[in-house]
Enzyme design. Structure first.
Site, PDB file in Angstrom:
ATOM      1  CE  LYS A 193      -0.060   0.275  14.345  1.00  0.00           C
ATOM      2  NZ  LYS A 193       1.384   0.288  14.344  1.00  0.00           N
ATOM      3  CG  MET A 196      -4.819   6.363   8.154  1.00  0.00           C
ATOM      4  SD  MET A 196      -3.208   5.612   8.483  1.00  0.00           S
ATOM      5  CE  MET A 196      -2.196   6.402   7.230  1.00  0.00           C
ATOM      6  N   PRO A 252     -10.712  -3.391   2.647  1.00  0.00           N
ATOM      7  CG  PRO A 252     -12.218  -2.395   1.174  1.00  0.00           C
ATOM      8  CD  PRO A 252     -11.311  -3.579   1.314  1.00  0.00           C
ATOM      9  CG  ASP A 273      -1.851  -3.336  -0.610  1.00  0.00           C
ATOM     10  OD1 ASP A 273      -2.101  -4.216  -1.449  1.00  0.00           O
ATOM     11  OD2 ASP A 273      -0.683  -2.944  -0.362  1.00  0.00           O
ATOM     12  N   GLY A 314      -5.383  -4.491   7.659  1.00  0.00           N
ATOM     13  CA  GLY A 314      -6.452  -3.794   6.965  1.00  0.00           C
ATOM     14  C   GLY A 314      -5.971  -3.187   5.660  1.00  0.00           C
ATOM     15  CG  ASP A 325      -3.329  -4.447  11.800  1.00  0.00           C
ATOM     16  OD1 ASP A 325      -2.591  -4.764  12.736  1.00  0.00           O
ATOM     17  OD2 ASP A 325      -2.937  -3.894  10.760  1.00  0.00           O
TER      18      ASP A 325
END
Length: 499
Positions: A66, A181, A21, A99, A97, A44
């Site tokens: 991204k 998110m 995390p 899992d 990032g 990432d």
């Protein structure tokens, strides 16, 4: 899985690795082993840069992260990168990032690989869905308040008629809800939950940059959380927690209560292994960054290598890396461990001894503790000892043996160099600078020629280090009372710690 330190060359394989995390310490052992074997790392934005240093020095690093609407590489191309490199017989690590199978598009990548007959391994990671609340003192379940929890994407627009989220079921189906998110959609999420019957007084929280020193937590209720988050100006990456367990955060919060929580301290690196100062600062809650990132490279074999090996009565290996590097030099000359001759073998530390034994070699001397290595060394005056290790490494082994009357010679087989693949963060991102030696001052000056900025706390371990800093024009704010890592950490707690 491939053994750490040995490359998978045929057939190719892809490891879909969850990086965790945010806190690099939460990477799993399985994930670290995969990185150590990688030929290619596809990573990432949310994967900590410190994890990249685990990859071999010649591994190719490909950034595909991204952020919001900015995509470094489209997902279709990411899939192709994985299959193309694996088809060449390479060991590929896809570092993601959290899992890889929790809102990480890992299943899409795995499907792409399966359709092309490419072997893959999924290495689960610690998901922010449970880790970030835990770092905020919020358990997602608690027998007094919550027997169930659900993880929901917050990225999907809840107002769409084609939305997959069943808001009525979500509002009533689990005691604790975690939305990943979802910061942009926070107002809509709160409104939909209230509309579907979740009480407006339900406790809720937003956790920004969970598990990192930059973690911030804002709590409230479904009715006022949006307003509170806007006032605090939180930003992604953030997650939302809804449920009675949020109340426990007031009593159980631990991460932000550490004395150096939220502080970033740069430690100039002069050795490959982490320093004691780093361990102490981390235990106080600070985020520490050692710069530059170093990697160990094997030196070319000297023309007199065999002669030096055969002339030695003892070969002392200072690390597993030194042993492997010597074997690499021998292999380059079409030789193997038999070229070590009749010398007796000694190993500094249990890990080094294990490396030799795995190759079928008998270790004649290997004390359990690396410190005080020479104490019981079975040598006689005049013995010829060849110490195999790092160029410019710590001379304590040679000095200890020489004090016993041995004739010691150094055989450097590795060299520490700066890993240019990993970017060095700007110095103005840090709250403090730790100077643990004169060499650390010189390293800082190499990496940051302009030196520390105003407002940063610069701590020196002692007078000699301070004198070197002054000579190089590096400001020192505090000098430790005693020349010890603990004293340096104490200085930072006194100057930067929470009052």
């Amino acid at each position: 899985m491939a053994t750490s330190g040995h490359r998978t060359t045929s057939p190719g394989i892809v490891y879909l690795v969850g990086a965790g995390p945010g806190d690099p310490g939460l990477l799993t052992r399985h994930g670290a082993d995969a990185l150590e074997c990688a030929d290619v790392v596809v990573y990432d934005r949310l994967a900590d840069d410190a994890l990249l240093a685990l990859a071999p020095s010649d591994a190719e690093l490909i950034y595909v992260g991204k952020q919001a609407a900015v995509h470094a590489v489209p997902q279709g191309r990411i899939n192709e990168l994985l299959s193309e490199h694996a088809a060449l017989g390479k060991c590929v690590v896809r570092l993601k990032g959290g899992d890889p199978f929790v809102f990480g598009r890992g299943a899409e990548e795995a499907t792409h690989l399966r359709e092309r007959g490419i072997p893959f391994v999924v290495v689960p990671g610690v998901s922010s869905a449970v880790a970030a609340p835990a770092y905020a003192g919020i358990p997602v379940t608690d027998r007094r308040h919550a027997s169930s929890f659900a993880v929901v994407t917050g990225h999907e627009d809840p107002t769409r008629t084609s939305a997959r989220i069943d808001w009525h079921a979500i509002a009533h189906g689990a005691d604790t809800l975690v939305f990943l998110m979802g910061l942009t959609n926070l107002p809509t999420i709160c409104e939909r939950l209230i509309d579907e019957g979740r009480p407006a007084t339900t406790p809720a929280a937003v956790i920004e940059r969970g598990t990192t020193p930059g973690q911030r937590v804002v709590t409230g209720t479904l009715a006022d959380l949006t307003e509170r988050v806007a006032a605090a100006q939180l930003h992604p990456p953030s997650l939302i927690v809804v449920g009675e367990v949020v109340r426990l955060g007031d009593r159980l919060a631990w991460h932000e209560s550490q004395p150096l929580a939220g502080r970033r301290i740069v430690v100039p690196r002069v050795r490959h292994r982490p320093s004691e100062i780093v361990r102490l600062l981390k235990s106080a809650g600070a985020e520490t960054v050692e710069v530059p990132i170093l990697r160990s490279v094997t030196l070319p074999a000297t023309d007199d290598l065999l002669a030096r090996l055969h002339a030695a009565g003892w070969l002392v290996f200072t690390s597993p890396g030194a042993f492997e590097a010597l074997l690499e030099q021998l292999d380059h000359n079409r030789l193997d461990a038999r070229a070590l001759g009749d010398a007796r073998l000694a190993a500094v530390g249990p890990a080094t001894a294990s490396s030799l034994r795995r190759r079928g070699l008998r270790v004649n001397y290997a004390p359990e503790a690396a410190s005080g290595f020479a104490g019981a060394f079975p040598t006689s005056v005049g013995s010829n000892v060849l110490v195999v290790g790092e160029e410019g490494g710590d001379p304590h082994v040679s000095r200890g043996l020489e004090a016993l009357g041995a004739h010691c010679h150094e055989l450097p087989v590795t060299r520490l160099t700066t890993d240019e693949r990993v970017p060095v963060p700007p110095i103005d991102q840090f709250d403090g600078v730790a100077l643990a030696s004169s060499n650390a001052v010189r390293r800082l000056f190499e990496v940051y020629p302009s030196g520390p900025t105003e407002g940063q706390t610069v701590v020196s371990i002692g007078p000699l280090t301070s004198a070197t800093a002054v000579a190089l024009g590096v400001r020192v704010d505090v000098e430790a009372a005693t020349p010890s890592p603990a004293a340096v950490a104490h200085c930072f707690i006194e100057r930067l710690g929470a009052r």
